[in-house]
Write a protein that holds these residues in place. Structure first.
Motif, short mmCIF file in Angstrom:
data_model
loop_
_atom_site.label_atom_id
_atom_site.label_comp_id
_atom_site.label_asym_id
_atom_site.label_seq_id
_atom_site.Cartn_x
_atom_site.Cartn_y
_atom_site.Cartn_z
N GLY A 25 -10.48 8.43 4.35
CA GLY A 25 -9.79 8.08 3.30
C GLY A 25 -10.66 7.11 2.34
O GLY A 25 -11.79 6.64 2.70
N SER B 281 -0.35 4.44 0.80
CA SER B 281 -0.88 5.09 1.64
C SER B 281 -1.22 4.62 3.11
O SER B 281 -1.50 3.54 3.19
CB SER B 281 -2.35 6.04 1.05
OG SER B 281 -3.30 5.01 0.83
N ASP C 234 -6.48 9.92 0.43
CA ASP C 234 -6.04 9.94 1.72
C ASP C 234 -6.11 11.56 2.06
O ASP C 234 -5.45 12.33 1.85
CB ASP C 234 -4.56 9.59 1.88
CG ASP C 234 -4.34 8.64 3.16
OD1 ASP C 234 -4.89 8.24 3.45
OD2 ASP C 234 -3.19 8.85 3.44
N ALA D 138 0.94 -1.26 0.20
CA ALA D 138 0.00 0.24 -0.08
C ALA D 138 0.71 1.33 0.01
O ALA D 138 1.79 1.31 0.55
CB ALA D 138 -0.82 0.09 1.26
N GLU E 35 -6.92 5.40 -4.61
CA GLU E 35 -6.66 5.73 -3.38
C GLU E 35 -6.83 7.31 -3.04
O GLU E 35 -6.32 8.23 -3.93
CB GLU E 35 -5.07 5.24 -2.84
CG GLU E 35 -5.30 3.75 -2.63
CD GLU E 35 -4.24 3.32 -2.02
OE1 GLU E 35 -3.53 4.20 -1.31
OE2 GLU E 35 -3.82 2.07 -2.21
N LYS F 129 -10.40 3.67 -0.79
CA LYS F 129 -9.48 2.82 -1.84
C LYS F 129 -10.21 2.10 -2.53
O LYS F 129 -11.33 1.60 -2.07
CB LYS F 129 -8.72 1.94 -0.63
CG LYS F 129 -7.91 0.80 -1.11
CD LYS F 129 -7.16 -0.20 -0.17
CE LYS F 129 -6.80 -1.32 -1.05
NZ LYS F 129 -6.11 -2.52 -0.19
N THR F 130 -9.95 1.81 -3.82
CA THR F 130 -10.40 0.84 -4.66
C THR F 130 -9.97 -0.41 -4.43
O THR F 130 -8.88 -0.81 -4.91
CB THR F 130 -10.30 1.48 -6.09
OG1 THR F 130 -11.24 2.63 -6.08
CG2 THR F 130 -11.20 0.41 -6.99
N ASP F 131 -10.82 -1.64 -3.78
CA ASP F 131 -10.66 -2.81 -3.74
C ASP F 131 -10.78 -3.34 -5.13
O ASP F 131 -11.84 -3.23 -5.75
CB ASP F 131 -11.46 -3.45 -2.90
CG ASP F 131 -11.03 -4.76 -2.63
OD1 ASP F 131 -10.17 -5.14 -1.89
OD2 ASP F 131 -11.77 -5.85 -3.13
N THR G 74 -4.37 4.79 4.12
CA THR G 74 -5.76 4.06 4.01
C THR G 74 -5.37 2.82 3.35
O THR G 74 -5.82 1.75 3.71
CB THR G 74 -6.62 5.04 2.88
OG1 THR G 74 -6.78 6.25 3.49
CG2 THR G 74 -7.65 4.44 2.79
N GLY G 75 -4.52 2.70 2.29
CA GLY G 75 -4.15 1.40 1.67
C GLY G 75 -3.82 0.38 2.61
O GLY G 75 -4.02 -0.68 2.82
#
Length: 831
Positions: free
Chosen positions: A533, A255, A619, A253, A617, A535-537, A257-258
């Motif tokens: 934040g 960031s 943040d 990751a 992502e 994040k695109t999973d 958030t990641g």
């Protein structure tokens, strides 16, 4: 059609077993034996070219030679023969097949090619497939056991689904010991076709199924899964054990958030949003299943403990405390009643320690008093072999009484061989029993918190006319330029301008003269530092994160996660799941924060990633709060070319803004059409009361007097993957009112929809119904729906006329007072 085929698959009148055998120990022999010996009353056709008869039944040399009507087939043959057999099954008109055979995708490219060939032939005939590489299926209500499991499940109201055959047999073994019954027992295997979403939809429609329990290794068609689970979990508990918790998805990751939004945390957020109770251990799955099967869900947090020894009672209280709960506070009335029958040295508190040598009849009276106390929502009875206590005698004495008590009652007889017989008699009597206080408390906590989560998901939001002001075109321009420049990360100035376009306040940042660096105002003396934040999973799409921010974010890891789209209730739930939320309400020298502002920041962030799947992502760390003002001090945004356009990159359908429009009634008055919202509940109630008794009967086919909370939730909290619901509005602000509602409810396979409509009496005949229905039909057509139908009473002449005007075929039911209105979209142009 596909739902009907699943019904035939699980409720067959005739079954073909391909690969049937008389060779003991073979899978074909086990399947034939299981179908025959458990009381199945339908016809059974063995299919095997090598035998004239099997187990006394005529044996056919090929499925194509069967002249009788066959509903389904079980295939226990080498997988390379399966494609041709599936073709034969399709031509014979079967509803589906269960493929026991292994050797599919799990063995590599050759297996994947075979599976592709099977799928191609199955689609041609709309044939449903369970498997391959599965144990089989069981429907206890039909005494139908099309599996090679070593036991037949006890009948019950729990449906069990598993990808693993080994887990199926283990659960079956333990469930039989604990006397847990099942309605359906399904091994899904590789899920080539029928998956968890299909089964949740099907089982959710059955009154014989009260709850669904699942062992999950992976999920296919996640959006369909979420849609099915969100629909069914409103009315039936769903419990899931998801394996693979240790997968390190955040190692690379870029960031905060990641790093915090790992794969397992995303599953937690998805299950919570879908209304699924996630458990972490096999034992926990069985414990919750037993509780649900025999007791149902607890109605409240009031947990009362009765014990014959102090130590075990303390252990139960400690276990409850570890889950953030406390034993119920006994009322003075309860204590007074217990004082009359217990010795002076009883605990006078909860846990109720009745002292080790108390007689069984006293224990029973104590149980009755505590169970009937207002403060008790669930009662745990504990016993350990202390002193002269006869644990088996106490268990036998309690059983007749426990079944008459008004609240869920379960037991924990603690010990080894001395109490094993007591636990056995509890199981035989259908009484929930555990071998430790911790297991009993955990099962209660899980199901109570699950109920709380469902209540939150079904809560009706407070109506607010505040509309979020955003500048989508500005945001689109920023992202479009960055994508065109093939950059992977926005500059800080670009990132903050992007946030500002969606109403998220930022501190001013400018590019210094003749220097390639950013300059911003210094922030001092902050009250709080938070993080928001996204994040695109790769599987679940955008995920939103909230929590304690700053440089130590990843150390404290005080964060929560949610899935867009968000509303205020969901945003508040995210906030309240964090420890920092307790401080945000005001703590010692910390000033309280206006929580509604934080909710709005989360909603705006969710809207941003909903509108722009290019955001990989995002943040905002820290999000500083000082004197009630919120400022995004640092922002980082990673972008890329999206795999899927908005809004299909979400796993939960978003509000379909494209169906908002202004229209003009035939009397010249303007009205506004839009999709219905959860906060429209009050407006919908007012609309209902604007209908005459005749109009109510025309809409509901019965004289409904009022809309219950359950009905309001169903009518306003819409999954737009399953239903289209539009309202026509007149007036503005507090004078706004609903004058018409039109909805199309889709079948799970999304090929057929049924419409319904209601227009306020004073606005009937003014073109509002026509505008609503026309837009609903346009929406259904864009979703790929093939046919729309509706049932209209004979006296509803206006609706019949409107139907003909809109192109519906209008036919009367022979011998009834109803008309069928149908319209096919194939080869038809919708404006």
């Amino acid at each position: 059609m596909s739902t009907f085929n699943l019904h035939r698959l699980f409720n067959p009148k005739s079954v073909a077993v391909v690969g049937a055998s008389e060779k003991k120990g073979s899978i074909g022999f086990s399947i034939m034996s299981n179908i025959l010996k458990n009381g199945f009353t339908g016809d059974i056709f063995p299919v095997n070219p090598k035998y004239i008869s099997i187990m006394g039944l005529s044996c056919f040399t090929g499925i194509e030679n069967i002249k009788h009507d066959v509903d389904m087939a079980v295939l226990a043959i080498p997988i390379h023969f399966v494609p041709d057999i599936v073709e034969s099954c399709g031509r014979a008109g079967l509803a589906g097949v269960v493929i026991i055979s292994s050797g599919g995708r799990e063995v590599g490219e050759k297996g994947r090619a075979i599976e592709a060939a099977i799928q191609e032939k199955a689609r041609k005939y709309n044939l449903r497939i369970i498997g391959p590489n599965c144990l089989g299926i069981v429907n206890t209500s039909k005494a139908f056991n099309a599996s090679f499991a070593h036991l037949f499940p006890l009948p019950g109201n729990i449906a069990f689904l598993s990808q693993s055959g080994a887990v199926c047999t283990s659960v079956l073994d333990l469930a039989n010991r604990e006397k847990i019954g099942f309605s359906h027992f399904v091994s899904l295997g590789s899920m080539m076709d029928v998956d968890f979403a299909d089964m949740i939809d099907y089982l959710g429609s059955l009154s014989s199924v009260k709850s669904i329990v699942m062992y999950i290794e992976n999920i296919t068609n996640i959006r369909n899964f979420m849609s099915a689970a969100r629909s069914v979990s409103r009315v039936k508990p769903i419990i899931a054990l998801k394996s693979g918790r240790s997968k390190a998805g955040a190692r690379a990751a870029a960031s905060h958030t990641g790093a915090l939004a790992g794969v397992d945390a995303v599953y937690d957020a998805a299950f919570r949003r879908a209304g699924i109770l996630r458990v972490n251990e096999f034992e926990e799955l069985l414990d919750c299943s037993q509780f649900l099967a025999k007791l149902g869900r607890p109605s409240g947090p009031g947990f009362t403990i009765i014990t014959n020894a102090g130590g075990p009672g303390v252990m139960a209280a400690d276990a409850l405390s570890s889950h953030g709960m406390e034993p119920a506070m006994l009322s003075s009335q309860t204590i007074s009643e217990l004082d009359k029958i217990l010795p002076e040295n009883w605990s006078h508190a909860n846990p109720v320690d009745i002292v080790g040598d108390t007689a069984p009849d006293i224990y029973i009276e104590v149980a009755k008093i505590c169970a009937n106390a207002r403060e008790t929502n669930a009662l745990l009875l504990m016993c350990s072999p202390a002193g002269t206590m006869d644990t088996l005698n106490l268990a036998n004495s309690l059983i007749p009484c426990l079944k008459t008590l008004p609240c869920p009652v379960f037991t924990a007889w603690i010990g080894g061989d001395n109490v094993q017989e007591a636990r056995k008699v509890f199981n035989q009597a259908g009484i929930v029993t555990y071998d430790s206080a911790e297991r009993a408390v955990r099962a209660f906590k899980n199901l109570y918190q699950y109920g709380r989560n469902i209540e939150t998901l079904l809560e009706i939001p407070v109506r607010t006319d505040k509309k979020l002001i955003i500048n989508r075109s500005k945001a689109k321009d920023i992202i479009k330029k960055a994508i065109a420049a093939r950059v992977q990360s926005l500059t800080e100035i670009e990132a903050k301008n992007l946030l500002l376009s969606y109403g998220i306040p930022v501190n001013t940042t400018q590019l210094a003269d003749r220097e390639e660096m950013g300059v911003q105002a210094m922030q001092t003396g902050t009250d709080y530092e938070l993080i928001i934040g996204a994040k695109t999973d790769p599987d679940f799409g955008p995920v939103i994160l909230f929590g304690m921010g700053g440089v130590l974010t990843e150390v404290f890891r005080d964060t929560s996660m949610g899935l867009p789209p968000l509303n205020r209730l969901l945003a508040r739930q995210m906030i309240e799941e964090t420890k920092i939320s307790k401080v945000l309400k005001g703590f010692r020298n910390f000033k309280p924060v206006t929580i509604s502002l934080l909710e709005e920041m989360l909603i705006r962030t969710g809207r941003l990633v909903t509108d722009f799947p290019e955001i990989i992502e995002l943040d905002i760390n820290p999000l500083m709060i000082k004197n009630g003002n919120i400022t995004a001090v640092d922002a980082r945004v990673l972008i890329g070319v999206p795999r899927t356009p908005s809004p299909m990159h979400l796993i939960i359908s978003s509000y379909p803004w494209q169906y908002e429009r202004k229209e003009i009634a035939t009397n010249g008055q303007e009205f506004f059409i839009r999709p219905i919202r959860p906060s429209d509940a009050d407006l919908l109630i007012d609309h209902f009361y604007s209908l005459s008794p005749r109009s109510v009967y025309m809409r509901f086919f019965s004289p409904v007097k009022q809309l219950s909370k359950i009905m309001l939730i169903k009518l306003t909290q819409i999954d737009y993957d399953r239903e289209i619901a539009l309202v026509a509005l007149m007036g503005k602000g507090q004078d706004k009112k609903i004058v018409g509602v039109c909805r199309i409810i889709l079948e799970p396979d999304k090929t057929l929809g049924e419409f319904a409509m209601a227009i306020s009496d004073e606005w009937q005949g003014k073109g509002i119904g026509s505008s609503l229905l026309k837009l609903c039909l346009k929406a259904a057509h864009s979703m790929g729906i093939k046919r729309i139908m509706g049932i209209v009473l004979a006296e509803n002449i206006q609706m019949q006329q409107l139907g003909r005007k809109m192109g519906f075929c209008v036919k009367r039911h022979p011998g009834s007072g109803e008309y069928d209105l149908t319209i096919d979209f194939e080869d038809m142009k919708i404006d």
